[in-house]
Design a protein around this motif. Structure first.
Motif, short mmCIF file in Angstrom:
data_model
loop_
_atom_site.label_atom_id
_atom_site.label_comp_id
_atom_site.label_asym_id
_atom_site.label_seq_id
_atom_site.Cartn_x
_atom_site.Cartn_y
_atom_site.Cartn_z
N GLU A 183 100.31 42.41 30.24
CA GLU A 183 99.02 42.63 30.89
C GLU A 183 98.64 44.11 30.80
N ALA A 184 99.65 44.96 30.97
CA ALA A 184 99.39 46.40 30.88
C ALA A 184 98.86 46.74 29.49
N ALA A 185 99.44 46.13 28.47
CA ALA A 185 98.98 46.41 27.10
C ALA A 185 97.54 45.97 26.93
N ARG A 186 97.21 44.85 27.54
CA ARG A 186 95.83 44.37 27.44
C ARG A 186 94.89 45.37 28.12
N ALA A 187 95.35 45.89 29.26
CA ALA A 187 94.53 46.87 29.98
C ALA A 187 94.38 48.15 29.17
N VAL B 78 89.10 46.44 35.89
CA VAL B 78 89.50 46.74 34.51
C VAL B 78 89.33 45.49 33.64
N ARG B 79 88.67 44.50 34.21
CA ARG B 79 88.34 43.29 33.49
C ARG B 79 89.56 42.53 32.98
N LEU B 80 90.61 42.52 33.80
CA LEU B 80 91.76 41.69 33.45
C LEU B 80 91.59 40.29 34.02
N VAL B 81 90.74 40.16 35.03
CA VAL B 81 90.36 38.81 35.47
C VAL B 81 88.84 38.73 35.36
N LYS B 82 88.37 37.52 35.16
CA LYS B 82 86.94 37.33 34.95
C LYS B 82 86.26 37.14 36.29
N PRO B 83 85.23 37.93 36.58
CA PRO B 83 84.51 37.72 37.84
C PRO B 83 83.82 36.36 37.83
N THR B 84 83.84 35.69 38.97
CA THR B 84 83.15 34.41 39.08
C THR B 84 81.66 34.65 39.28
N ALA B 85 81.35 35.67 40.07
CA ALA B 85 79.96 36.04 40.30
C ALA B 85 79.91 37.51 40.67
N GLY B 86 78.69 38.04 40.74
CA GLY B 86 78.54 39.44 41.09
C GLY B 86 78.57 40.31 39.85
N ARG B 87 78.40 41.61 40.07
CA ARG B 87 78.35 42.50 38.90
C ARG B 87 79.19 43.75 39.12
N ILE B 88 79.66 44.28 38.00
CA ILE B 88 80.44 45.51 38.03
C ILE B 88 79.73 46.52 37.14
N PHE B 89 79.46 47.68 37.70
CA PHE B 89 78.86 48.75 36.90
C PHE B 89 79.86 49.87 36.75
N PHE B 90 79.95 50.37 35.52
CA PHE B 90 80.78 51.55 35.32
C PHE B 90 79.91 52.60 34.66
N ILE B 95 79.26 46.19 33.18
CA ILE B 95 80.42 45.82 32.37
C ILE B 95 80.92 44.43 32.72
N THR B 96 80.18 43.71 33.53
CA THR B 96 80.65 42.41 34.00
C THR B 96 80.99 41.46 32.86
N LYS B 97 80.15 41.49 31.82
CA LYS B 97 80.32 40.48 30.78
C LYS B 97 80.77 41.10 29.46
N ILE B 110 88.78 53.39 31.71
CA ILE B 110 89.33 52.90 32.98
C ILE B 110 90.76 52.47 32.73
N GLN B 111 91.66 52.98 33.50
CA GLN B 111 93.05 52.59 33.34
C GLN B 111 93.61 52.04 34.65
N ILE B 112 94.67 51.26 34.54
CA ILE B 112 95.26 50.68 35.74
C ILE B 112 96.77 50.93 35.74
N ILE B 113 97.30 51.18 36.92
CA ILE B 113 98.75 51.35 37.09
C ILE B 113 99.22 50.30 38.08
N PHE B 114 100.26 49.57 37.71
CA PHE B 114 100.73 48.50 38.58
C PHE B 114 101.88 48.95 39.47
N GLN B 115 102.15 48.10 40.43
CA GLN B 115 103.18 48.40 41.42
C GLN B 115 104.55 48.63 40.81
#
Ligand SMILES: Nc1ncnc2c1ncn2[C@@H]1O[C@H](COP(=O)(O)OP(=O)(O)OP(=O)(O)O)[C@@H](O)[C@H]1O
Ligand code: SF4
Ligand code: SF4
Ligand SMILES: [Mg+2]
Lengths: 294, 435, 255
Positions: A183-187, B78-90, B95-97, B110-115
């Motif tokens: 998932e991280a790679a996808r991100a 970061v668009r790893l899950v698809k929003p069901t509704a609503g909008r995201i602006f960056f 960037i919703t779609k 945009i980057q993400i760091i996990f736990q």
């Protein structure tokens, strides 16, 4: 290319790193056996004339002596020469069978697990139905249809083992696909192809030597089994452990042991060696898979 | 779905990220037969109407209990899950779609760091390789030289070593060729940060990024984050369940409960004077490391309800210590209360024979009903009224009527007030107390 | 393994396994971080209780069932749910069931190993409140094992601080929080992030390898007060004030 090289070497890292543990030693013994057989298979036939493996080359049923270290068989062939040439035959079948199964099963499993959905379900259905068939029976059926010969037997055996590679690869892919680092790679913006090759294949390939060794051991037995049943190779193949064993059987009662002992021993040695390698690697790789996540 | 309405003024500001009534629903995994029997679709309302904005260089803390949807918001950003509704602006762009190459381009920013830093690193990739991998992934944009050439490799190596130094992953030359398994937890988290930062993103989503680190390492990573914010004007969405850490690091705080933000505003003000009853409860339970300041707490009852069927009206109402009659009381609250009542032998008396068993009660929206025999109906109504006397005042007030119809006892609730967001002292609160 | 464990004056390490099992359960009960380590997913909650009661006491089934119900209700779980399976409960409820199970034999000592680490903050506070109430109601002693200093400050009377397998400080909760004598305790307290934290502190370095622990005081590689003596001699546990012990060569400096 670099990726391919790493993919090829990756499975053997644990073998080097854990060489002092019991499974490590087991694997090395197995690997040693395999290598010896490969050497015999390659160089043996160069040193021993094929004529010695033909019927009526010598008097029949000579017991082991200096001239014929393993004696001669019921139709006057030198058992030692048969055994050496048989090594080549077995290795050829093994190479065709196990390698072809690998080449087909691994990518299919990877694709099926990675893409998922309908494609996956279709593949699983087909593979499971093949898998559900008793191996030897299936091979016998296929052999009966496509005919005898080393290559054909190889193909018949391939069909049995493709589902094995497929299943193991697919399951491993499925669990790897759920890993956070994927998932991280996808991100990070990695393309599917990159993810599949650099992240998933790379972590799945580690299980391949395990199935290869185990299925190869099985291949030898299946090929011998086919030959034993008379469904295997053409009669003029210069060495065929399974058929030689089958032919030798009727002499056993009269105390003629050498015609069955030596081909039998070869089958056992090679399969045990391969099983050692497979089981050893399995022990090495599985805790490693766990440890790398722990 | 009569969910709370959301008032959003999506004015194009200088915000770098803006969520506009974002909803993310996940299908519930169910056995096939059950799926056939069920009418309508069953979904987890993981995120159910979330709106907020982050300005450049700001740290927004997203705080809440487990399962309230924090991570899902982060993953949606970061668009790893698809929003069901609503909008995201960056950065002003919707960037919703977004998909394909455009999405890949977005991911540079945009980057993400996990736990879990360990699980975030490919065990088969060296640290140096992993940190440099984003550069290879996006080589078409970054590479001043042709990809695959010697110089390109060297250029990446230099950038990686710099990034490692920047996050304090030293000695960088030695760690470069190590595998993740050889590093400590803190080092791995730094490696993950270096990998996220090497593309010089504008926004960093940190999902519980320090929760798994031990105290001493945690402090260092937090300091590093603040330092990067100062030097690179990096913007953060900081997701955590640790209110104390959030207070230390965040400029703004959003408190989430069951898929919605219940209070959002400047951190200083919210911590000094929380308005929403849920925020108050959360702040109250943070232990104070001083034995002389022990205090009796007023705790909300029970646990977070199931996000498949969130409570009507205000989602906090079944647990809220300040709950009003208009907060969303509904039939199943009454059935739950009755269940509790009947299971206490001291209080129940013979109520069980008249009002039980609890399984016979039907709860549908605002109407709870019990079918019983005609002889018992009158008595059952009486008893229901008697039981209600002991109910929480707000629930009692919310009951419109207890009546009977043939052989059925009916408890009917008043409909709840529309829940709106109100501005209270510099922040936005979603609670009827402030409407 | 060496050393002794005294419980009510008896050395537990000398007891036979059977005796030990009796004491554990009847007198000493345990709860763990993950309730599922103790709950069998295939057994109804009621059966867990019955098994526990029957293993230690010879009572009638009716009586056992009543006690099970009471224990469950005292933890705020409806008795109607006693026939449910563990997975039908939420994490907080499972933890409460575990506590109920531990308490059904009315032990005099409850050992709780990180009982709330896997729970949400509010549920955590609920459980801690229950534990405190029980302590008073049953006159029970509680050994709470945790890394969360906030919880210690809220719940405990006395505190023992361990570092690298050794007891480094022992005292009343006030002593520990207001007058920590051991540099490790001091560092630990300073590194807690709480609502009033203005500046972050941390202890340099990382915990030592226990296979080859540092010589002398095990904390010396990370201690800013370390002197040559610290690397040579193991500091003994000294009572610096009544009831306040510390294992540091320079404990009196911090009095
Ligand atoms: N991929 C998914 N499929 C189905 N349900 C999901 C999925 N991801 C999350 N959920 C559900 O959505 C809800 C919100 O989950 P999320 O992970 O966002 O919570 P969280 O606030 O991050 O919790 P935590 O603090 O435990 O990480 C949960 O009920 C969860 O079970
Ligand atoms: S609206 Fe406010 S008062 Fe009413 S239940 Fe919700 S939080 Fe409590
Ligand atoms: S004995 Fe020395 S090293 Fe150990 S804590 Fe005390 S001062 Fe520090
Ligand atoms: Mg989360």
């Amino acid at each position: 290319m670099a990726l391919l090289r790493r993919l090829l070497f990756r499975p053997f890292r644990p073998l080097v790193r854990e060489r002092r543990t019991l499974p490590g030693i087991l694997s090395w013994i197995g690997l040693g056996t395999l290598i010896s057989f490969v050497l015999i298979g390659i160089f043996g036939p160069l040193l021993i004339s094929v004529d010695q493996t033909k019927p009526l080359a010598y008097p029949i049923l000579l017991s082991p002596s200096l001239q014929h270290v393993m004696g001669t068989d019921g139709i006057g062939r030198d058992v030692f020469a048969r055994v050496i040439w048989g090594t080549r035959t077995s290795l050829e079948i093994m190479a065709i069978g196990a390698l072809l199964a690998l080449v087909v099963g691994f990518p299919l499993g990877l694709l099926s697990g990675f893409v998922g959905g309908k494609l996956d379900r279709l593949f699983v259905l087909v593979m499971d139905s093949v898998y559900a068939f008793p191996g030897l029976l299936l091979a016998a059926l296929i052999a009966a249809v496509i005919g005898k010969g080393i290559f054909n037997i190889g193909i018949a055996i391939t069909v049995i083992y493709i589902p094995l590679y497929f299943r193991v690869t697919r399951n491993q892919t499925l669990s790897t696909r759920e890993e956070l680092y994927v998932e991280a790679a996808r991100a990070l913006g990695a393309r599917s192809r990159t993810i599949m090759l650099s992240y998933i294949a790379y972590n799945v390939v580690i299980v391949i030597p395990v199935i290869f060794s185990l299925s190869a051991a099985d291949t030898i037995l299946t090929a011998a089994g086919l030959s034993y049943l008379g469904l295997g190779l053409e009669i003029d193949v210069p060495g065929d452990w399974g058929r030689d064993l089958s032919d030798a059987q009727r002499f056993l009662g009269s105390g003629i042991w050498w015609t069955s002992l030596f081909p039998g021993l070869m089958i056992i040695l090679l399969t045990v060696g391969l099983s050692f390698l497979g089981e050893g690697l399995n022990d090495l790789v599985n805790p490693l898979l766990k440890k790398e996540r722990a | 779905m009569t969910g709370p309405a959301t008032v959003v003024k999506a004015e194009p500001t200088d915000e770098i990220l803006r969520l506009d009534d974002l909803k993310v629903h996940f299908p519930v995994k169910m056995p096939f037969v059950q799926r056939l029997l069920q009418r309508g679709e069953t979904v987890v309302h993981a995120v159910d109407g979330v709106s907020f904005g982050i300005r450049p260089g700001e740290i927004l803390g997203l705080v809440g209990e487990s399962g309230c949807g924090k991570s899902t918001v982060g993953r949606a950003c970061v668009r790893l899950v698809k929003p069901t509704a609503g909008r995201i602006f960056f950065d002003g762009q919707d960037i919703t779609k977004l998909g394909g190459e455009k999405l890949r381009a977005l991911r540079r920013r945009i980057q993400i760091i996990f736990q879990d830093p360990h699980a975030s690193l490919n065990p088969a990739m060296t640290i140096g390789k992993a940190i440099g991998h984003p550069l290879r992934i996006h080589s078409s944009v970054f590479g001043p030289q042709k990809t695959g050439s010697e110089e390109f490799g060297e250029w990446i190596r230099q950038k990686v070593l710099n990034a490692m130094k920047e996050v304090g992953l030293t000695p960088e030359e030695q760690l470069y060729d190590k595998y993740p398994g050889d590093l400590s937890g803190g080092q791995k988290q730094r490696a993950v940060m270096a990998r996220a930062l090497i593309l010089e993103p504008n926004l960093l989503v940190v999902d519980e990024g320090v929760s798994m680190l031990d105290m001493s390492v945690r402090a260092k990573v937090l300091e590093l984050m603040l330092d990067l914010k100062r030097r690179h004007k990096l913007t953060y969405l900081f997701i955590t369940h640790d209110l104390a850490t959030a207070k230390f690091i965040c400029d703004k705080i959003a408190i989430m409960y069951l898929g919605r933000i219940v209070e959002i505003g400047p951190a200083r003000e919210i911590y000094a004077d929380p308005k929403h009853p849920y925020t108050k409860a959360l702040l109250q339970v943070i232990p104070i490391p001083d034995p002389d300041r022990r205090a009796k707490k007023v705790l909300p009852r029970g646990e977070v309800p199931d996000a498949v069927h969130p409570p009507a009206g205000c989602r906090f109402h079944p647990r809220c210590p300040a709950v009003l009659a208009s907060c969303g009381w509904e039939a199943r609250d009454f059935v739950d209360f009755l269940d509790e009542h009947l299971s206490d032998p001291k209080r129940a008396g013979d109520d069980e024979t008249i009002l039980g068993p609890i399984e016979d009660w039907r709860a549908k929206g605002l109407v709870a009903s019990l079918e019983t025999n005609p002889l018992k109906v009158r008595k059952a109504v009486e008893r229901t009224n008697a039981v209600l006397v002991e109910a929480p005042v707000a629930m009692k007030q919310a009951v419109e009527s207890v009546s009977s119809q043939n052989r059925t006892v009916i408890v009917r609730f008043r409909s709840h007030h529309q829940l709106l967001q109100s501005n209270v002292q510099g922040r936005v609160v979603e609670c009827l107390l402030y409407q | 393994m060496s050393g002794k464990i005294f419980f009510r004056g008896r050395d537990l390490t000398q007891l036979s396994n059977q005796m030990y099992r009796r004491i554990r359960g009847e007198e000493i009960a345990l709860i763990f971080q993950d309730p599922m380590t103790r709950l069998n997913p295939l057994m109804r909650i009621q059966d867990h209780f019955l098994e526990e009661i029957h293993a230690h006491e010879s009572v009638s089934s009716t009586e056992a069932r009543t006690r099970a119900r009471e224990a469950l209700v005292s933890m705020g779980i409806h008795e109607t749910r006693i026939r449910n399976y563990p997975h039908e409960f939420s994490g907080g409820m499972r933890q409460r069931i575990m506590i109920a199970l531990a308490l059904v034999l009315k032990p005099s000592l409850l050992i709780a190993d990180e009982p709330t680490t896997s729970l949400d903050v509010i549920v955590e506070a609920q459980i801690l409140e229950i534990l405190q109430d029980l302590k008073e109601a049953y006159h029970m002693s509680l050994l709470l094992i945790t890394h969360n200093l906030g919880i210690v400050a809220e719940v405990c009377d006395r505190v023992a601080v361990l570092y690298a397998g050794k007891l480094v400080e022992l005292g009343s909760v006030r002593d520990i929080f207001h007058k920590p004598l051991h540099p490790y305790t001091q560092g630990l307290l300073a590194s807690v992030i709480h609502l009033e934290t203005k500046e972050l502190h941390s202890i340099e370095g990382s915990p030592p390898d226990l296979i080859a622990p540092p010589s002398g005081c095990r904390f010396h590689p990370r201690c800013s007060y370390a002197q040559p003596i610290c690397t040579e001699r193991i500091p003994p546990l000294v009572e610096f004030e009544p009831g306040h012990f510390a294992a540091c060569h320079f404990g009196d400096k911090f009095l």
